[in-house]
Write a protein that holds these residues in place. Structure first.
Motif, mmCIF file in Angstrom:
data_model
loop_
_atom_site.group_PDB
_atom_site.id
_atom_site.type_symbol
_atom_site.label_atom_id
_atom_site.label_comp_id
_atom_site.label_asym_id
_atom_site.label_seq_id
_atom_site.Cartn_x
_atom_site.Cartn_y
_atom_site.Cartn_z
ATOM 1 N N UNK A 137 -9.716 -15.677 27.156
ATOM 2 C CA UNK A 137 -10.162 -14.630 26.236
ATOM 3 C C UNK A 137 -9.881 -13.257 26.838
ATOM 4 N N UNK A 138 -9.664 -12.282 25.971
ATOM 5 C CA UNK A 138 -9.311 -10.930 26.412
ATOM 6 C C UNK A 138 -10.131 -9.912 25.617
ATOM 7 N N UNK A 139 -9.964 -8.637 25.957
ATOM 8 C CA UNK A 139 -10.661 -7.566 25.238
ATOM 9 C C UNK A 139 -9.771 -6.335 25.160
ATOM 10 N N UNK A 140 -10.059 -5.483 24.180
ATOM 11 C CA UNK A 140 -9.258 -4.284 23.971
ATOM 12 C C UNK A 140 -10.138 -3.223 23.313
ATOM 13 N N UNK A 141 -9.821 -1.954 23.574
ATOM 14 C CA UNK A 141 -10.548 -0.866 22.922
ATOM 15 C C UNK A 141 -10.851 0.264 23.882
ATOM 16 N N UNK A 142 -10.984 1.479 23.337
ATOM 17 C CA UNK A 142 -11.262 2.659 24.159
ATOM 18 C C UNK A 142 -12.580 2.543 24.907
ATOM 19 N N UNK A 143 -13.547 1.829 24.323
ATOM 20 C CA UNK A 143 -14.853 1.721 24.939
ATOM 21 C C UNK A 143 -14.882 0.917 26.218
ATOM 22 N N UNK A 144 -13.757 0.344 26.603
ATOM 23 C CA UNK A 144 -13.689 -0.370 27.874
ATOM 24 C C UNK A 144 -13.611 0.586 29.061
ATOM 25 N N UNK A 145 -13.116 1.811 28.841
ATOM 26 C CA UNK A 145 -12.854 2.700 29.964
ATOM 27 C C UNK A 145 -13.494 4.078 29.836
ATOM 28 N N UNK A 146 -13.766 4.511 28.597
ATOM 29 C CA UNK A 146 -14.292 5.866 28.418
ATOM 30 C C UNK A 146 -15.382 5.868 27.356
ATOM 31 N N UNK A 147 -16.408 6.673 27.590
ATOM 32 C CA UNK A 147 -17.473 6.867 26.606
ATOM 33 C C UNK A 147 -18.201 8.159 26.953
ATOM 34 N N UNK A 148 -18.933 8.709 25.994
ATOM 35 C CA UNK A 148 -19.749 9.900 26.221
ATOM 36 C C UNK A 148 -21.221 9.516 26.078
ATOM 37 N N UNK A 149 -22.051 10.110 26.885
ATOM 38 C CA UNK A 149 -23.477 9.817 26.841
ATOM 39 C C UNK A 149 -24.042 10.070 25.445
ATOM 40 N N UNK A 150 -24.904 9.157 25.015
ATOM 41 C CA UNK A 150 -25.616 9.232 23.753
ATOM 42 C C UNK A 150 -24.728 9.015 22.545
ATOM 43 N N UNK A 151 -23.489 8.573 22.762
ATOM 44 C CA UNK A 151 -22.603 8.204 21.667
ATOM 45 C C UNK A 151 -22.388 6.693 21.683
ATOM 46 N N UNK A 152 -22.268 6.102 20.497
ATOM 47 C CA UNK A 152 -21.992 4.670 20.422
ATOM 48 C C UNK A 152 -20.499 4.421 20.645
ATOM 49 N N UNK A 153 -20.197 3.563 21.591
ATOM 50 C CA UNK A 153 -18.813 3.202 21.885
ATOM 51 C C UNK A 153 -18.650 1.697 21.697
ATOM 52 N N UNK A 154 -17.421 1.234 21.595
ATOM 53 C CA UNK A 154 -17.210 -0.182 21.325
ATOM 54 C C UNK A 154 -15.877 -0.667 21.862
ATOM 55 N N UNK A 155 -15.765 -1.964 21.979
ATOM 56 C CA UNK A 155 -14.500 -2.633 22.260
ATOM 57 C C UNK A 155 -14.547 -4.000 21.595
ATOM 58 N N UNK A 156 -13.402 -4.665 21.520
ATOM 59 C CA UNK A 156 -13.293 -5.933 20.803
ATOM 60 C C UNK A 156 -12.860 -7.041 21.755
ATOM 61 N N UNK A 157 -13.561 -8.158 21.690
ATOM 62 C CA UNK A 157 -13.224 -9.346 22.473
ATOM 63 C C UNK A 157 -12.502 -10.335 21.571
ATOM 64 N N UNK A 158 -11.377 -10.859 22.040
ATOM 65 C CA UNK A 158 -10.622 -11.882 21.317
ATOM 66 C C UNK A 158 -10.809 -13.219 22.012
ATOM 67 N N UNK A 159 -11.443 -14.165 21.333
ATOM 68 C CA UNK A 159 -11.631 -15.500 21.910
ATOM 69 C C UNK A 159 -10.314 -16.262 21.868
#
Length: 360
Positions: free
Chosen positions: A1-23
């Motif tokens: 399984x792998x993952x992708x998305x900006x939320x894996x490496x960068x985020x700002x405090x108090x903001x919702x961030x995300x990434x996607x996992x591919x099974x």
């Protein structure tokens, strides 16, 4: 399984961030036909900066790093519709529950028994009878779960969302939990009249080999468990016996390795003391053991930057706030902070402040 998305490496405090996992399966195929969560566990723990120091609003209140607890994982395009009755090679399935006309439409993809089918654009579709574009290939059964799946191959993906509060560096890890090894031990004879006993050898972590105590041909689950647990470093086991109505013909024991971590070597039987024509003991792996492990590419190093400047949290300090001398330059310092009290960083650019001085 792998993952992708900006939320894996960068985020700002108090903001919702995300990434996607591919099974994916062991052969790296995307699992488009299953959106159930295989047990992914997500952790985000501070490793450097304020997050690593346990610093909150400039105060180090703990020696432990900051962990982000507000983490959610949602399955994409995977909706349980209801249970269906299915017939082998039939071109429709029958809902065994309430009407679902408002949940499905023609040309939708559905999953039954791990297989993907498309709802036919023709045929009777009244919310109880669901026509399929191709015949149902599984066995005839009642009450199988039916799921609505994606038309764009997003089934089998999972969106992870989190909201950090403290600036700094974090390790993001996505793991699959450990899974205990299960091996099946079976006796057989031709044609019958098994007697005597056998033993098994086990090599923990492919190092040395250790032998069990003798196991009677008709051993109970508890007798089998006690004999195997005499093996060095095999740990605690769980044993269930089945297909053993007449032990003189055959008997089967399923052995679950509760403490041994990972993929175990197969038990090696010694059945030289098992009596009967062509008496045999066979061992096969039912479930491959797995240690707790990160999915491919993890852990990632995440950088959380302070959020936007909040005037209610921003501070000023310095002698110039309370005293000055005529003809001399006085000064004070403004420390911009975000809404959680994180100091803004120099590389984030300067804020524009208006400073007013009034006579008392």
């Amino acid at each position: 399984s792998t993952a992708d998305g900006d939320g894996l490496m960068h985020c700002a405090a108090l903001e919702e961030c995300n990434f996607t996992v591919q099974a994916k399966d062991l052969d790296l195929n995307h699992k488009y036909n299953d959106g159930s969560n295989p047990g992914f566990q997500v952790s985000i723990v501070g490793t450097d900066g304020w997050a690593g120091e346990g610093r909150i609003n400039s105060i180090v209140s703990t020696t432990s790093p900051v962990s982000i607890s507000s983490i959610s994982m949602e399955s994409n395009d995977w909706e349980f519709i209801g249970n269906v009755d299915v017939t082998h090679l039939s071109s429709n399935v029958i809902m065994s529950e309430a009407n679902v006309a408002n949940k499905l439409s023609q040309a939708d993809n559905v999953i039954v028994d791990g297989m993907t089918y498309t709802i036919s654009p023709t045929g009777t579709f009244d919310g109880n009878s669901i026509p399929l574009a191709s015949p149902y290939l599984g066995p005839t059964m009642l009450g199988l779960p039916l799921y609505k799946a994606s038309k764009s191959c997003t089934t089998g993906t999972y969106t992870v969302k989190y909201t950090p509060s403290v600036r700094g560096s974090y390790f993001i890890d996505v793991t699959l939990p450990s899974m205990p090894e299960v091996q099946r031990v079976s006796t057989s004879v031709s044609p019958k009249s098994l007697s005597g006993f056998f033993s098994v050898d086990f090599s923990p972590y492919r190092t040395y080999s250790s032998r069990s105590n003798n196991i009677p041909f008709d051993a109970t689950s508890e007798e089998f468990k006690t004999a195997l647990e005499s093996i060095d470093n095999i740990g605690t086991l769980e044993v269930s016996r089945h297909d053993c109505e007449d032990p003189s013909i055959t008997c089967t024991w399923d052995v679950t390795f509760l403490e041994f971590a990972g993929d175990a070597e197969l038990l090696e039987p010694d059945y030289s003391q098992l009596l009967g024509n062509d008496a045999l003991v066979g061992v096969e792996q039912q479930v491959k053991g797995r240690q707790l492990q990160s999915i491919s590419g993890f852990p990632y190093l995440l950088t959380v930057s302070p959020g936007q400047t909040d005037p209610m949290r921003t501070l000023a300090h310095g002698k110039g706030l309370v005293a000055s001398t005529s003809g001399e330059i006085s000064s004070f310092t403004i420390q911009p902070k975000d809404s959680f009290g994180n100091d803004r960083l120099p590389e984030q650019g300067a804020d524009l402040f208006a400073v007013y001085i009034y006579p008392e």
